[in-house]
Scaffold this motif. Structure first.
Motif, mmCIF file in Angstrom:
data_model
loop_
_atom_site.group_PDB
_atom_site.id
_atom_site.type_symbol
_atom_site.label_atom_id
_atom_site.label_comp_id
_atom_site.label_asym_id
_atom_site.label_seq_id
_atom_site.Cartn_x
_atom_site.Cartn_y
_atom_site.Cartn_z
ATOM 1 N N GLY A 188 -70.448 -2.733 49.717
ATOM 2 C CA GLY A 188 -71.221 -2.809 48.482
ATOM 3 C C GLY A 188 -71.017 -4.130 47.769
ATOM 4 O O GLY A 188 -70.502 -5.089 48.349
ATOM 5 N N PRO A 189 -71.406 -4.172 46.496
ATOM 6 C CA PRO A 189 -71.253 -5.415 45.750
ATOM 7 C C PRO A 189 -69.790 -5.787 45.533
ATOM 8 O O PRO A 189 -68.927 -4.925 45.385
ATOM 9 N N VAL A 190 -69.556 -7.088 45.523
ATOM 10 C CA VAL A 190 -68.221 -7.667 45.353
ATOM 11 C C VAL A 190 -68.361 -8.840 44.392
ATOM 12 O O VAL A 190 -69.290 -9.639 44.520
ATOM 13 N N TRP A 191 -67.429 -8.941 43.438
ATOM 14 C CA TRP A 191 -67.413 -10.071 42.520
ATOM 15 C C TRP A 191 -66.174 -10.896 42.791
ATOM 16 O O TRP A 191 -65.067 -10.373 42.873
ATOM 17 N N ARG A 192 -66.408 -12.210 42.937
ATOM 18 C CA ARG A 192 -65.330 -13.135 43.280
ATOM 19 C C ARG A 192 -65.306 -14.285 42.284
ATOM 20 O O ARG A 192 -66.349 -14.684 41.771
ATOM 21 N N VAL A 193 -64.113 -14.811 42.086
ATOM 22 C CA VAL A 193 -63.958 -16.079 41.408
ATOM 23 C C VAL A 193 -63.496 -17.031 42.500
ATOM 24 O O VAL A 193 -62.492 -16.777 43.166
ATOM 25 N N ALA B 39 -63.266 -7.705 41.629
ATOM 26 C CA ALA B 39 -63.875 -6.392 41.385
ATOM 27 C C ALA B 39 -64.843 -6.105 42.529
ATOM 28 O O ALA B 39 -65.474 -7.022 43.060
ATOM 29 N N TRP B 40 -64.954 -4.830 42.890
ATOM 30 C CA TRP B 40 -65.817 -4.464 44.006
ATOM 31 C C TRP B 40 -66.126 -2.976 43.974
ATOM 32 O O TRP B 40 -65.406 -2.184 43.389
ATOM 33 N N GLU B 41 -67.234 -2.631 44.626
ATOM 34 C CA GLU B 41 -67.561 -1.220 44.798
ATOM 35 C C GLU B 41 -66.589 -0.653 45.831
ATOM 36 O O GLU B 41 -66.331 -1.260 46.864
ATOM 37 N N ARG B 42 -66.066 0.535 45.542
ATOM 38 C CA ARG B 42 -65.098 1.138 46.479
ATOM 39 C C ARG B 42 -65.381 2.636 46.628
ATOM 40 O O ARG B 42 -64.724 3.477 46.011
ATOM 41 N N PRO B 43 -66.397 2.984 47.415
ATOM 42 C CA PRO B 43 -66.636 4.404 47.648
ATOM 43 C C PRO B 43 -65.440 5.033 48.355
ATOM 44 O O PRO B 43 -64.716 4.361 49.088
ATOM 45 N N ARG C 95 -63.511 7.046 51.052
ATOM 46 C CA ARG C 95 -63.659 7.365 52.472
ATOM 47 C C ARG C 95 -63.187 8.795 52.711
ATOM 48 O O ARG C 95 -62.553 9.401 51.851
ATOM 49 N N ARG C 96 -63.477 9.310 53.862
ATOM 50 C CA ARG C 96 -63.084 10.681 54.193
ATOM 51 C C ARG C 96 -61.586 10.883 54.009
ATOM 52 O O ARG C 96 -61.144 11.883 53.438
ATOM 53 N N THR C 97 -60.791 9.925 54.454
ATOM 54 C CA THR C 97 -59.330 10.062 54.328
ATOM 55 C C THR C 97 -58.890 10.023 52.867
ATOM 56 O O THR C 97 -57.916 10.686 52.502
ATOM 57 N N ASP C 98 -59.605 9.268 52.023
ATOM 58 C CA ASP C 98 -59.293 9.239 50.591
ATOM 59 C C ASP C 98 -59.555 10.601 49.964
ATOM 60 O O ASP C 98 -58.745 11.113 49.182
ATOM 61 N N VAL C 99 -60.703 11.185 50.313
ATOM 62 C CA VAL C 99 -61.063 12.507 49.794
ATOM 63 C C VAL C 99 -60.040 13.545 50.241
ATOM 64 O O VAL C 99 -59.565 14.366 49.442
ATOM 65 N N GLN C 100 -59.664 13.499 51.501
ATOM 66 C CA GLN C 100 -58.670 14.445 52.016
ATOM 67 C C GLN C 100 -57.338 14.294 51.292
ATOM 68 O O GLN C 100 -56.689 15.283 50.957
ATOM 69 N N PRO D 225 -63.573 12.354 42.430
ATOM 70 C CA PRO D 225 -64.649 11.845 41.578
ATOM 71 C C PRO D 225 -65.882 11.475 42.388
ATOM 72 O O PRO D 225 -65.761 11.012 43.523
ATOM 73 N N PRO D 226 -67.033 11.673 41.804
ATOM 74 C CA PRO D 226 -68.261 11.266 42.495
ATOM 75 C C PRO D 226 -68.448 9.755 42.406
ATOM 76 O O PRO D 226 -67.844 9.088 41.563
ATOM 77 N N ASP D 227 -69.263 9.226 43.281
ATOM 78 C CA ASP D 227 -69.622 7.810 43.192
ATOM 79 C C ASP D 227 -70.464 7.621 41.936
ATOM 80 O O ASP D 227 -71.033 8.582 41.436
ATOM 81 N N PRO D 228 -70.603 6.460 41.410
ATOM 82 C CA PRO D 228 -70.091 5.195 41.903
ATOM 83 C C PRO D 228 -68.666 4.909 41.409
ATOM 84 O O PRO D 228 -68.287 5.306 40.310
ATOM 85 N N ILE D 229 -67.921 4.215 42.249
ATOM 86 C CA ILE D 229 -66.539 3.869 41.946
ATOM 87 C C ILE D 229 -66.378 2.355 42.052
ATOM 88 O O ILE D 229 -66.753 1.740 43.050
ATOM 89 N N LEU D 230 -65.804 1.792 40.998
ATOM 90 C CA LEU D 230 -65.507 0.373 40.933
ATOM 91 C C LEU D 230 -64.010 0.198 41.129
ATOM 92 O O LEU D 230 -63.223 0.962 40.574
ATOM 93 N N ALA D 231 -63.615 -0.780 41.903
ATOM 94 C CA ALA D 231 -62.210 -1.169 42.009
ATOM 95 C C ALA D 231 -62.073 -2.500 41.280
ATOM 96 O O ALA D 231 -62.963 -3.348 41.358
ATOM 97 N N ALA D 232 -60.962 -2.655 40.563
ATOM 98 C CA ALA D 232 -60.732 -3.901 39.832
ATOM 99 C C ALA D 232 -59.263 -4.266 39.900
ATOM 100 O O ALA D 232 -58.391 -3.392 39.835
ATOM 101 N N ARG D 233 -59.003 -5.536 40.033
ATOM 102 C CA ARG D 233 -57.638 -6.039 40.030
ATOM 103 C C ARG D 233 -57.021 -5.827 38.659
ATOM 104 O O ARG D 233 -57.723 -5.846 37.643
#
Length: 141
Positions: free
Chosen positions: A27-32, A38-42, A44-49, A59-67
């Motif tokens: 998905g989208p990724v923001w870089r300096v 920051a990036w989209e981080r859906p 994965r199956r192992t995360d859900v498990q 939690p449902p999507d959408p999920i943002l990851a941020a430093r």
């Protein structure tokens, strides 16, 4: 309710930020420069498990990851606002937090991105921008 358009708009205010798509995240990724902050981080199956095995809500999507600056900040965000922030075992020991994007107010999203950006920006660029940002008392302008 924050959206990807909000993330785009707020991240674009930060110096030398580019948006692209991540080869690993898809998905989208923001870089300096070339460093992802920051990036989209859906999930994965192992995360859900893993979440289900811990009895944690998935939690449902959408999920943002941020430093974040350090693991203490990450732990504080997750503890203080579990309705917005969370983590998964895959992120153990990693200075990033996951965000339930529809749950975060825009002002808090702006603050999160402003704090994530210098975690990956070159030191000189971050120092110069933070000095201007603090002097202006603004949120990314």
């Amino acid at each position: 309710m924050a959206t990807w358009d909000d993330v785009r708009r707020l991240a674009a205010r930060l110096p030398e930020t580019t948006e692209g798509s991540g080869t690993q995240v898809g998905g989208p990724v923001w870089r300096v420069r070339d460093a992802m902050f920051a990036w989209e981080r859906p999930l994965r199956r192992t995360d859900v498990q893993a979440l289900e095995s811990m009895g944690a809500p998935v939690p449902p999507d959408p999920i943002l990851a941020a430093r974040v600056p350090d693991l203490g900040v990450k732990e504080a965000l997750v503890a203080d606002a579990p309705d917005i922030y969370f983590t998964i075992p895959h992120f153990d020991g990693y200075k990033a937090v996951l965000v339930k994007l529809p749950s975060i107010p825009e002002s808090e999203l702006s603050e999160l991105l402003v704090e994530a950006w210098p975690c990956r920006a070159p030191k000189r660029l971050a120092k110069e921008w933070l000095a201007r940002h603090e002097a202006a008392g603004s949120s990314g302008d």
